[in-house]
Design an enzyme around this catalytic site. Structure first.
Site, PDB file in Angstrom:
ATOM      1  CB  SER A   1     -81.923 -63.240  27.139  1.00  0.00           C
ATOM      2  OG  SER A   1     -80.857 -62.469  26.675  1.00  0.00           O
TER       3      SER A   1
ATOM      4  CG  ASP B   1     -76.351 -61.756  32.770  1.00  0.00           C
ATOM      5  OD1 ASP B   1     -75.494 -61.778  31.876  1.00  0.00           O
ATOM      6  OD2 ASP B   1     -77.563 -61.922  32.561  1.00  0.00           O
TER       7      ASP B   1
ATOM      8  CG  HIS C   1     -77.254 -64.124  29.806  1.00  0.00           C
ATOM      9  ND1 HIS C   1     -78.077 -63.095  30.157  1.00  0.00           N
ATOM     10  CD2 HIS C   1     -77.645 -64.511  28.561  1.00  0.00           C
ATOM     11  CE1 HIS C   1     -78.925 -62.847  29.180  1.00  0.00           C
ATOM     12  NE2 HIS C   1     -78.684 -63.699  28.196  1.00  0.00           N
TER      13      HIS C   1
END
Length: 244
Positions: A134, A189, A221
Site C-alpha cells: 500500500s 480492492d 486491500h
C-alpha cells in the site's frame, strides 16, 4: 522543507538470511502499521516467516508523528488530523490529487540511511531490493526511481502513484537504467482501486521500466498467500544468481 535532524534512526525488525548475508530487502509497511506488524501479518498468511537463503529482510517502522523527526508540522490528513505510522502525508487517498512531495522527499532522506547502512555493511546497492504494501509500495517507488535507481528491484503490493507523480516526471528525463518492477493488486480492492495500480504499472512501463503486473481475483486491500508466493517465485532467479 523542514530541516531533518543530522541522524534519524527508524525502529526496525530484521529477519536474518538462512545462509551467508549477501543481499538485503527493505519491506515498507502500509499506513498505520509497523515493521513488526507487517512481519507478523506475513507470518500469519504464510504460516511462517518470509525468509531467503542469502537475503536479509528489514522491516522498518514509520514515525508516528512528523514533528518527532522535524519532517513537517502537520499530522496525517486522511485521519482528520490524527497521528499514525505513515511514511508521508497525503491530501486524500486518491490518484487524482497532488502529492505531498515535501513529506515524501523528507522520508526519502531518512530511508536512504537504511540503504547506506547496508552498503556500509558490505552489501552493494545493486543487491538491495525495495518494496512495500500500500503506502509502503508508493514510498518504495519514490525512493528507488527518484533517488536510488541503482537498486536491484522494486516490488509493490496493493500500491499506486498519483496521476501527476514526481516519479513519472523524473523518469521522463531518461538517460539512465531503472530497476525492474514487480506488482500485485487485488481486483476487489475498494480502498486502493485495482485500476490505480494497473495505471501505475502501465505508465512506468511506457517510461522504460521493465514491469510485471499480477491481478489477484477477489482479493481486497490485504496481503494474500498468492501474491507472497508470486513474489517469492519472482525472486527465485535473482536469488540463484546471488547464491554463493
Amino acid at each position: 522543507m523542514a530541516a531533518l535532524p543530522s541522524a534519524v534512526h527508524l525502529r526496525r525488525c530484521v529477519v536474518s538470511p538462512a545462509g551467508r548475508h549477501s543481499a538485503s530487502l527493505i519491506f515498507l509497511h502500509g499506513s498505520g502499521d509497523s515493521g513488526q506488524g507487517l512481519r507478523q501479518w506475513i507470518k500469519q498468511v504464510l504460516n511462517q516467516d518470509l525468509t531467503f537463503q542469502h537475503i536479509k529482510i528489514i522491516y522498518p517502522t514509520a514515525p508516528s508523528r512528523y514533528a518527532t523527526l522535524n519532517l513537517a508540522s502537520r499530522p496525517y490528513t486522511p485521519l482528520k488530523g490524527g497521528f499514525s505510522n505513515v511514511w508521508f502525508d497525503r491530501f486524500k487517498i486518491s490518484n487524482d490529487c497532488p502529492e505531498h512531495l515535501e513529506s515524501i522527499d523528507s522520508m526519502c532522506q531518512v530511508l536512504t540511511g537504511l540503504i547506506d547502512d547496508e552498503v556500509k555493511n558490505g552489501i552493494e546497492k545493486s543487491r538491495i531490493l525495495i518494496g512495500g504494501f500500500s503506502m509502503g509500495g508508493c514510498m518504495a517507488m519514490h525512493l528507488a526511481y527518484r533517488k536510488h535507481p541503482g537498486v536491484a528491484g522494486v516490488f509493490v503490493l496493493s500500491g499506486f502513484l498519483n496521476k501527476a507523480s514526481a516519479v513519472y516526471q523524473d523518469l521522463q528525463q531518461g538517460g539512465r537504467a531503472f530497476p525492474e518492477l514487480f506488482q500485485c493488486h487485488g481486483t476487489a480492492d475498494d480502498l486502493v482501486l485495482h485500476a490505480w495500480g494497473e495505471e501505475t504499472n502501465s505508465n512506468l512501463k511506457s517510461l522504460g521500466v521493465s514491469t510485471t503486473f499480477h491481478s489477484l481475483p477477489d482479493v481486497y486491500h490485504e496481503l494474500s498467500r498468492p501474491e507472497l508466493e508470486r513474489l517469492n517465485c519472482h525472486e527465485a532467479a535473482r536469488r540463484d544468481r546471488w547464491a554463493e
